[in-house]
Design a protein around this motif. Structure first.
Motif, short mmCIF file in Angstrom:
data_model
loop_
_atom_site.label_atom_id
_atom_site.label_comp_id
_atom_site.label_asym_id
_atom_site.label_seq_id
_atom_site.Cartn_x
_atom_site.Cartn_y
_atom_site.Cartn_z
N LEU A 169 5.23 5.60 -3.23
CA LEU A 169 4.37 4.49 -3.62
C LEU A 169 4.80 3.15 -3.01
O LEU A 169 4.20 2.12 -3.32
CB LEU A 169 4.36 4.35 -5.15
N GLY A 170 5.78 3.16 -2.15
CA GLY A 170 6.29 1.91 -1.60
C GLY A 170 5.27 1.10 -0.83
O GLY A 170 5.34 -0.13 -0.79
N ASP A 171 4.30 1.77 -0.20
CA ASP A 171 3.30 1.07 0.60
C ASP A 171 1.99 0.85 -0.15
O ASP A 171 1.01 0.40 0.46
CB ASP A 171 3.03 1.85 1.89
N VAL A 172 1.95 1.16 -1.44
CA VAL A 172 0.73 0.94 -2.22
C VAL A 172 0.54 -0.56 -2.44
O VAL A 172 1.47 -1.24 -2.89
CB VAL A 172 0.81 1.68 -3.57
N PRO A 173 -0.64 -1.11 -2.15
CA PRO A 173 -0.82 -2.56 -2.26
C PRO A 173 -0.86 -3.10 -3.68
O PRO A 173 -0.58 -4.28 -3.89
CB PRO A 173 -2.15 -2.80 -1.54
N SER A 174 -1.21 -2.26 -4.66
CA SER A 174 -1.26 -2.74 -6.05
C SER A 174 -1.28 -1.57 -7.00
O SER A 174 -1.62 -0.44 -6.63
CB SER A 174 -2.51 -3.61 -6.29
N LYS A 175 -0.93 -1.84 -8.27
CA LYS A 175 -0.94 -0.80 -9.29
C LYS A 175 -2.37 -0.29 -9.53
O LYS A 175 -2.58 0.88 -9.86
CB LYS A 175 -0.35 -1.35 -10.59
N GLU A 176 -3.35 -1.16 -9.33
CA GLU A 176 -4.75 -0.75 -9.52
C GLU A 176 -5.11 0.37 -8.54
O GLU A 176 -5.87 1.28 -8.87
CB GLU A 176 -5.68 -1.95 -9.32
N VAL A 177 -4.57 0.30 -7.33
CA VAL A 177 -4.82 1.35 -6.35
C VAL A 177 -4.21 2.67 -6.83
O VAL A 177 -4.81 3.74 -6.68
CB VAL A 177 -4.25 0.95 -4.98
N THR A 178 -3.01 2.60 -7.40
CA THR A 178 -2.37 3.81 -7.94
C THR A 178 -3.22 4.41 -9.05
O THR A 178 -3.43 5.63 -9.10
CB THR A 178 -0.97 3.48 -8.48
N ARG A 179 -3.70 3.57 -9.95
CA ARG A 179 -4.53 4.07 -11.06
C ARG A 179 -5.83 4.69 -10.55
O ARG A 179 -6.26 5.73 -11.05
CB ARG A 179 -4.82 2.93 -12.04
#
Length: 364
Positions: A169-179
């Motif tokens: 998840l290091g390159d995920v731009p935001s938690k919203e993207v993860t959700r």
């Protein structure tokens, strides 16, 4: 690669495991049971160790189609993380249990067991990046999403453990993207609230937890001149920089708020003073862990809290000890805190704060 995915029961670890599966790795999920008396841990989503989390982790593994196991690490957790938490507070220091959990449990007990079973790496949902240089050197960097960056609590792991770690998840731009990704994958934890607070303090009352374990130890609260201004029921319940809950019987002469300046466990005293007296610009630390060989004298930025603002500094390194001089002072730096040194986004190393001072005061 054979990858062991640590499934906490939250959305981050579930998506991290899913990405490891997508990358073609042979993934097995494991949930760490950190207490044999499960009701001592809070229910709901405040912590990361509730019984609901174990069920959520199992359901995530089912959706991903990977094997799932629960490993009992409760004894190691009690003997390292909880014991360290209690002894540090009793010694007048301020520990970070998440740092110790990463050091002793996730990237020691868990990783060692994984390697012994033939796994090549452990995958977690931490927000941090691993950058591999052309010569094969692996570096730990801040996450792309600064708001979720967890490199501070990971800095204690060192290069050998970093070599066997994965942070998808290091390159995920935001938690919203993860959700959103979790929802698209059909993971039921997509809307689960983030965990916070200390997982083994069931009701969130840290002072109550300490008092129950350490008992009543009454003593004096004194000002910086040594004059008694109040009483306490246990110096361990106070932290440097604390303002609320002091219950002082005598106000300051200037009428301004007082803050905890230091804890003196030998004298069982809590020392209080003004906000100005909290300001320090020199911090000493020991038990350093480095990613690579540091220069004896280096310019860097440092951070003393998980969500603190990095401050420009000059560090002088001697073995496993380091002393940093801050370009701008910091307030509320306490012994026991984790001092992490950065070069831009790259983590250089980590050490445990032993003392701090004001250079101008020390020189006068």
């Amino acid at each position: 690669m054979r990858v062991l995915a640590a499934l906490s029961g939250g959305v981050d670890s579930a998506v991290a495991a899913a990405r490891a599966v997508d990358a073609g790795h042979d993934v097995v999920g494991v949930h760490m049971a950190l207490s044999r008396t499960r009701d001592q841990f809070r229910t709901g989503s405040r912590g990361c160790c509730s019984i609901e989390d174990a069920g959520d982790a199992r359901r995530a593994a089912d959706v991903l189609g990977i094997p799932y196991y629960v490993w009992d690490l409760s004894e190691q957790f009690e003997q390292t993380v909880v014991a360290d938490f209690l002894s540090e507070y009793e010694a007048g220091r301020t520990p970070n249990p998440c740092v110790r959990c990463n050091e002793h449990i996730k990237f020691a007990a868990l990783l060692d067991k994984a390697v012994a079973l033939g796994f090549d790496a452990v995958c977690t949902g931490h927000y941090a990046r691993i950058v591999v240089r052309d010569d094969g050197t692996r570096e730990l960097h801040r996450a792309l999403d600064a708001a979720k960056d967890q490199s501070y609590v990971l800095a204690v792991m060192g290069p050998e453990r970093l070599a066997r770690s994965m942070f998808p998840l290091g390159d995920v731009p935001s938690k919203e993207v993860t959700r959103a990704e979790a929802a698209a994958r059909g993971l039921s934890v997509s809307a689960k609230p983030d965990s916070y607070d200390i997982c083994f303090v069931a009701d969130g009352d840290t002072q109550g937890f300490l008092r129950a374990r350490l008992g009543s130890q009454p003593g004096d609260i004194v000002d910086s001149d040594g004059e008694v201004v109040g009483e306490h029921d246990g110096a361990y319940a106070y932290t440097v920089g604390q303002r609320r809950g002091l219950a002082l019987g005598r106000p300051a002469a200037d009428g301004k708020p007082r803050y905890v300046l230091s804890i003196e466990p030998v004298n069982n005293r809590v020392v209080v003073g003004s906000a100005d007296e909290l300001l320090v610009d020199v911090v000493a630390a020991d038990r350093a862990v480095w990613f690579g060989t540091p220069s004896a004298d280096l310019e860097c930025s440092v951070q003393v809290r998980a969500h603190g603002v990095p401050v420009a500094a000059r560090a002088r390194v001697a073995g496993d000890s380091v002393e940093v001089t801050l370009a701008d002072g910091l307030r509320g730096v306490a012994p026991g805190q984790s001092l992490v040194l950065f070069d831009g986004t790259r983590v250089l190393g980590q050490a445990t704060v032993t003392s701090s001072r004001r250079a101008a005061v020390a020189a006068s």
